[in-house]
Design a protein around this motif. Structure first.
Motif, PDB file in Angstrom:
ATOM      1  N   VAL A 197       0.867  -1.181   0.000  1.00 57.88           N
ATOM      2  CA  VAL A 197       0.000   0.000   0.000  1.00 57.88           C
ATOM      3  C   VAL A 197       0.905   1.232   0.000  1.00 57.88           C
ATOM      4  N   TRP A 198       0.619   2.179  -0.897  1.00 62.61           N
ATOM      5  CA  TRP A 198       1.510   3.325  -1.128  1.00 62.61           C
ATOM      6  C   TRP A 198       0.761   4.645  -1.047  1.00 62.61           C
ATOM      7  N   LYS A 199       1.524   5.691  -0.776  1.00 64.10           N
ATOM      8  CA  LYS A 199       1.053   7.063  -0.952  1.00 64.10           C
ATOM      9  C   LYS A 199       1.896   7.672  -2.059  1.00 64.10           C
ATOM     10  N   SER A 200       1.240   8.182  -3.090  1.00 65.85           N
ATOM     11  CA  SER A 200       1.978   8.720  -4.235  1.00 65.85           C
ATOM     12  C   SER A 200       2.525  10.106  -3.913  1.00 65.85           C
ATOM     13  N   GLY A 201       3.488  10.529  -4.698  1.00 68.20           N
ATOM     14  CA  GLY A 201       4.101  11.845  -4.541  1.00 68.20           C
ATOM     15  C   GLY A 201       5.358  11.896  -5.382  1.00 68.20           C
TER      16      GLY A 201
END
Length: 338
Positions: A197-201
């Motif tokens: 699970v990732w948070k984009s940026g």
């Protein structure tokens, strides 16, 4: 609850690939695009909403310095970014990105293929748009390639490679509910059932790893901070994305699940499997506990067909489309609420 409409005929039948159907609504032009993969060809159909006009296009897999490529296509998927829509095609040789109508190829990325034959196949699979300007594509090594896509033109760049998975990527999904509160906005799944699970940026941040149970996670979705995962066991599991807490586990199908889809506005979930069944479920969030519940709504049997693709045709889930292995048509079903 759903009734069949006239099927859309295809030039070729569908290959037995996970998530072998993609749908894009072009509301201003009252058109819907469908894509289905057959071997080294993408069958593309444009249909008008009144059902009177159809146009077909076929896209070949490409590779440099070869007139006609025989490399198998693993997936074709529409990627809807705020500024543009792309059709992304992944194969054994590389990744092709087209304008959404398939008219112009705007980008080609070659995969690193070993000089000598190896025991492991090389391919790209798992495609998703994420955030405002990224397209993520998985590869057989377990890496996830992050492409930065400008609002127009072909100056697409490989901005990052995410290397958390050790097995081939099966599917990738981004948060589809439009909810800004969701910390996690990307989930990647692999052949071992493991999910990240990732948070984009500018740099993608790993938030959580949900371990697999040595069973392939063939299709995955992300909705309101919940990971929806379909497995080779025929099970659907719902996890809280950031904590990995298991909310629900459903023995949904008798055989391998090939496709999941979510209608983000209504919380309807579509599951399709080798057992010839497409099932519609309803997801709801209990505000007090923030837990997700799942209820079964509808069954549809496509007799003697190994279903390999199922997609809602709109964000509310009023209609959905289905493809099956060796089937030269797209079956369409429309809601008839009583």
């Amino acid at each position: 609850m759903f009734h069949k409409e006239k099927s859309i005929q295809l030039k070729n039948s569908a290959s037995a690939l996970y998530n072998n159907l993609s749908v894009l609504r072009i509301a201003p032009r009252r058109l819907t695009y469908f894509t289905v993969v057959h071997a080294n060809v993408v069958n593309m159909v444009s249909t008008s909403w009144d059902g009177l006009n159809y146009s077909h296009r076929q896209l070949q897999s490409k590779e440099p310095n070869v007139a006609t490529s025989t490399s198998l296509i693993m997936q074709a998927a529409f990627c809807a970014l705020p500024s543009r829509d792309l059709l992304v095609v992944s194969s054994q040789k590389g990744i092709q990105m087209y304008e959404s109508d398939g008219s112009i190829m705007v980008y080609w990325h070659a995969l690193d293929t070993p000089e000598a034959p190896t025991a492991h196949a090389v391919f790209a699979r798992g495609i998703s748009a994420v955030s405002d300007n990224y397209v993520c594509v998985g590869v057989s090594s377990g890496a996830v390639l992050v492409f930065d896509v400008p609002s127009k033109g072909s100056n697409i760049t490989l901005s990052e490679v995410l290397e958390e998975h050790k097995e081939a990527i099966t599917d990738i999904a981004s948060e589809c509910s439009g909810s800004q509160e969701c910390l996690a906005n990307l989930v990647t799944a692999d052949d071992g059932g493991n999910m990240c699970v990732w948070k984009s940026g500018e740099e993608f941040q790993l938030l959580n790893k949900i371990p697999g149970l040595d069973m392939t996670c063939s299709s995955v979705k992300l909705w309101k901070g919940t990971v929806l995962a379909g497995y080779g066991t025929g099970q659907i599991r719902l996890y809280e994305a950031v904590t990995g807490i298991l909310h629900a586990e459903v023995n949904a199908h008798a055989r391998w699940i090939y496709s999941l889809d979510i209608a983000p506005f209504s919380g309807l979930l579509l599951s399709a499997a080798e057992d010839s069944f497409v099932r519609v479920w309803h997801l709801s969030i209990t505000p007090e506990t923030n837990s997700v519940e799942i209820a079964h709504l509808h069954n549809e049997c496509v007799t003697d067909t190994q279903i390999c693709g199922a997609k809602f045709c709109d964000g509310d889930g009023y209609a959905f489309a289905v493809t099956g292995y060796d089937l030269s048509e797209i079956i369409r079903l429309v809601a008839c609420w009583e």
